[in-house]
Write a protein that holds these residues in place. Structure first.
Motif, PDB file in Angstrom:
ATOM      1  N   SER A   7      -4.699  -0.511 -14.960  1.00 21.32           N
ATOM      2  CA  SER A   7      -3.248  -0.581 -14.925  1.00 21.32           C
ATOM      3  C   SER A   7      -2.745   0.854 -14.849  1.00 21.32           C
ATOM      4  O   SER A   7      -3.161   1.693 -15.654  1.00 21.32           O
ATOM      5  N   VAL A   8      -1.888   1.132 -13.881  1.00 21.67           N
ATOM      6  CA  VAL A   8      -1.301   2.462 -13.777  1.00 21.67           C
ATOM      7  C   VAL A   8      -0.141   2.498 -14.762  1.00 21.67           C
ATOM      8  O   VAL A   8       0.828   1.746 -14.629  1.00 21.67           O
ATOM      9  N   CYS A   9      -0.256   3.343 -15.760  1.00 21.69           N
ATOM     10  CA  CYS A   9       0.717   3.362 -16.848  1.00 21.69           C
ATOM     11  C   CYS A   9       2.130   3.636 -16.344  1.00 21.69           C
ATOM     12  O   CYS A   9       2.370   4.603 -15.629  1.00 21.69           O
ATOM     13  N   PHE A  10       3.032   2.725 -16.670  1.00 17.40           N
ATOM     14  CA  PHE A  10       4.468   2.813 -16.391  1.00 17.40           C
ATOM     15  C   PHE A  10       4.819   2.806 -14.905  1.00 17.40           C
ATOM     16  O   PHE A  10       5.890   3.249 -14.528  1.00 17.40           O
ATOM     17  N   GLU A  11       3.932   2.266 -14.052  1.00 18.15           N
ATOM     18  CA  GLU A  11       4.212   2.238 -12.618  1.00 18.15           C
ATOM     19  C   GLU A  11       4.291   0.820 -12.043  1.00 18.15           C
ATOM     20  O   GLU A  11       4.561   0.653 -10.868  1.00 18.15           O
ATOM     21  N   GLY A  12       4.029  -0.207 -12.847  1.00 13.17           N
ATOM     22  CA  GLY A  12       4.097  -1.573 -12.339  1.00 13.17           C
ATOM     23  C   GLY A  12       3.002  -1.871 -11.331  1.00 13.17           C
ATOM     24  O   GLY A  12       3.223  -2.605 -10.359  1.00 13.17           O
ATOM     25  N   ILE A  13       1.809  -1.313 -11.561  1.00 13.65           N
ATOM     26  CA  ILE A  13       0.662  -1.525 -10.665  1.00 13.65           C
ATOM     27  C   ILE A  13      -0.554  -1.811 -11.530  1.00 13.65           C
ATOM     28  O   ILE A  13      -0.855  -1.052 -12.458  1.00 13.65           O
ATOM     29  N   TYR A  14      -1.232  -2.916 -11.225  1.00 11.93           N
ATOM     30  CA  TYR A  14      -2.472  -3.224 -11.938  1.00 11.93           C
ATOM     31  C   TYR A  14      -3.408  -3.976 -11.001  1.00 11.93           C
ATOM     32  O   TYR A  14      -2.992  -4.473  -9.953  1.00 11.93           O
ATOM     33  N   GLY A  15      -4.684  -4.034 -11.373  1.00 14.07           N
ATOM     34  CA  GLY A  15      -5.622  -4.732 -10.504  1.00 14.07           C
ATOM     35  C   GLY A  15      -7.060  -4.607 -10.956  1.00 14.07           C
ATOM     36  O   GLY A  15      -7.347  -4.335 -12.125  1.00 14.07           O
ATOM     37  N   HIS A  16      -7.943  -4.805  -9.989  1.00  9.71           N
ATOM     38  CA  HIS A  16      -9.387  -4.783 -10.219  1.00  9.71           C
ATOM     39  C   HIS A  16     -10.045  -3.827  -9.238  1.00  9.71           C
ATOM     40  O   HIS A  16      -9.481  -3.534  -8.185  1.00  9.71           O
ATOM     41  N   MET A  40       0.833  -1.201   0.000  1.00  8.02           N
ATOM     42  CA  MET A  40       0.000   0.000   0.000  1.00  8.02           C
ATOM     43  C   MET A  40       0.874   1.259   0.000  1.00  8.02           C
ATOM     44  O   MET A  40       0.535   2.253  -0.655  1.00  8.02           O
ATOM     45  N   LYS A  41       1.994   1.188   0.681  1.00  6.43           N
ATOM     46  CA  LYS A  41       2.922   2.326   0.695  1.00  6.43           C
ATOM     47  C   LYS A  41       3.478   2.565  -0.712  1.00  6.43           C
ATOM     48  O   LYS A  41       3.612   3.710  -1.149  1.00  6.43           O
ATOM     49  N   LEU A  42       3.779   1.483  -1.442  1.00  5.02           N
ATOM     50  CA  LEU A  42       4.263   1.623  -2.821  1.00  5.02           C
ATOM     51  C   LEU A  42       3.204   2.268  -3.721  1.00  5.02           C
ATOM     52  O   LEU A  42       3.528   3.104  -4.573  1.00  5.02           O
ATOM     53  N   ILE A  43       1.949   1.864  -3.549  1.00  3.41           N
ATOM     54  CA  ILE A  43       0.875   2.483  -4.339  1.00  3.41           C
ATOM     55  C   ILE A  43       0.795   3.972  -4.017  1.00  3.41           C
ATOM     56  O   ILE A  43       0.710   4.805  -4.914  1.00  3.41           O
ATOM     57  N   GLU A  44       0.838   4.301  -2.731  1.00  8.30           N
ATOM     58  CA  GLU A  44       0.777   5.715  -2.323  1.00  8.30           C
ATOM     59  C   GLU A  44       1.953   6.506  -2.896  1.00  8.30           C
ATOM     60  O   GLU A  44       1.776   7.611  -3.409  1.00  8.30           O
ATOM     61  N   GLU A  45       3.157   5.936  -2.822  1.00  6.37           N
ATOM     62  CA  GLU A  45       4.337   6.628  -3.352  1.00  6.37           C
ATOM     63  C   GLU A  45       4.246   6.828  -4.855  1.00  6.37           C
ATOM     64  O   GLU A  45       4.662   7.859  -5.387  1.00  6.37           O
ATOM     65  N   SER A  46       3.705   5.833  -5.572  1.00  4.06           N
ATOM     66  CA  SER A  46       3.622   5.910  -7.033  1.00  4.06           C
ATOM     67  C   SER A  46       2.452   6.768  -7.514  1.00  4.06           C
ATOM     68  O   SER A  46       2.584   7.474  -8.513  1.00  4.06           O
ATOM     69  N   CYS A  47       1.326   6.703  -6.820  1.00  2.00           N
ATOM     70  CA  CYS A  47       0.095   7.309  -7.334  1.00  2.00           C
ATOM     71  C   CYS A  47      -0.439   8.467  -6.505  1.00  2.00           C
ATOM     72  O   CYS A  47      -1.244   9.250  -6.996  1.00  2.00           O
ATOM     73  N   GLY A  48      -0.030   8.543  -5.240  1.00  2.00           N
ATOM     74  CA  GLY A  48      -0.585   9.551  -4.332  1.00  2.00           C
ATOM     75  C   GLY A  48       0.081  10.904  -4.462  1.00  2.00           C
ATOM     76  O   GLY A  48       0.608  11.262  -5.511  1.00  2.00           O
ATOM     77  N   ASN A  49       0.017  11.643  -3.404  1.00  2.00           N
ATOM     78  CA  ASN A  49       0.636  12.978  -3.338  1.00  2.00           C
ATOM     79  C   ASN A  49       0.074  13.931  -4.383  1.00  2.00           C
ATOM     80  O   ASN A  49       0.814  14.676  -5.018  1.00  2.00           O
TER      81      ASN A  49
END
Length: 158
Positions: free
Chosen positions: A77-86, A8-17
């Motif tokens: 899929s978050v483009c170019f961030e290595g995050i995908y899901g449902h 969850m911290k990785l998602i926040e760092e990649s997509c948050g802020n």
């Protein structure tokens, strides 16, 4: 910190802020393909992330919103961030509805470069789509590090 919290911290760092994220959003078309099977539909959208949810401004008349009205299950899929899901897509209604005021302020700030060009807030079909993430996979180092998260139960899964 357990692995769920790390993911969850990785998602926040990649997509948050207060970042304007580009995500590929997949829905199921309301019509079938030539073979009679449901046909997936995908498009890139700008999305704001906060607390396990992506938010998108769009038209209630768009294909994605019509498809989500029939089947709320989506993939992303978050483009170019290595995050995908449902996730589950939900129409939060007109951007000017009083219950959307705080979120609208955030969206206008995050999408400031293009918000007014792309959205006609006077049109009641200008709505906010919430994509509530139910599961996510995060990978780093070309897949050497991988997290599979169940956001409903707040655990990492094998």
């Amino acid at each position: 910190m357990n692995r769920y919290e790390e993911g969850m911290k990785l998602i926040e760092e990649s997509c948050g802020n207060r970042k304007d994220n580009t995500i590929a959003l997949s829905t199921i078309a309301t019509g079938s393909g030539a073979d009679g099977f449901p046909r997936p539909s995908v498009r890139d959208v700008s999305a704001y992330y906060e607390d396990g949810v992506f938010y998108v401004t769009t038209s209630a008349k768009s294909n994605k919103m019509q498809q989500i009205a029939h089947n709320k299950e989506v993939a992303f899929s978050v483009c170019f961030e290595g995050i995908y899901g449902h996730g589950i897509g939900e129409n939060l209604g007109w951007v000017l509805e009083p219950q959307n005021a705080a979120l609208r302020t955030k969206l206008r700030e995050v999408f400031a470069d293009w918000y007014d060009d792309a959205n006609n807030e006077q049109d009641e079909n200008c709505v906010i789509l919430a994509i509530r993430i139910t599961s996510a996979t995060i990978f780093r180092d070309h897949g050497a590090v991988r997290y599979k998260l169940d956001l409903v139960n707040k655990v990492e899964v094998e």
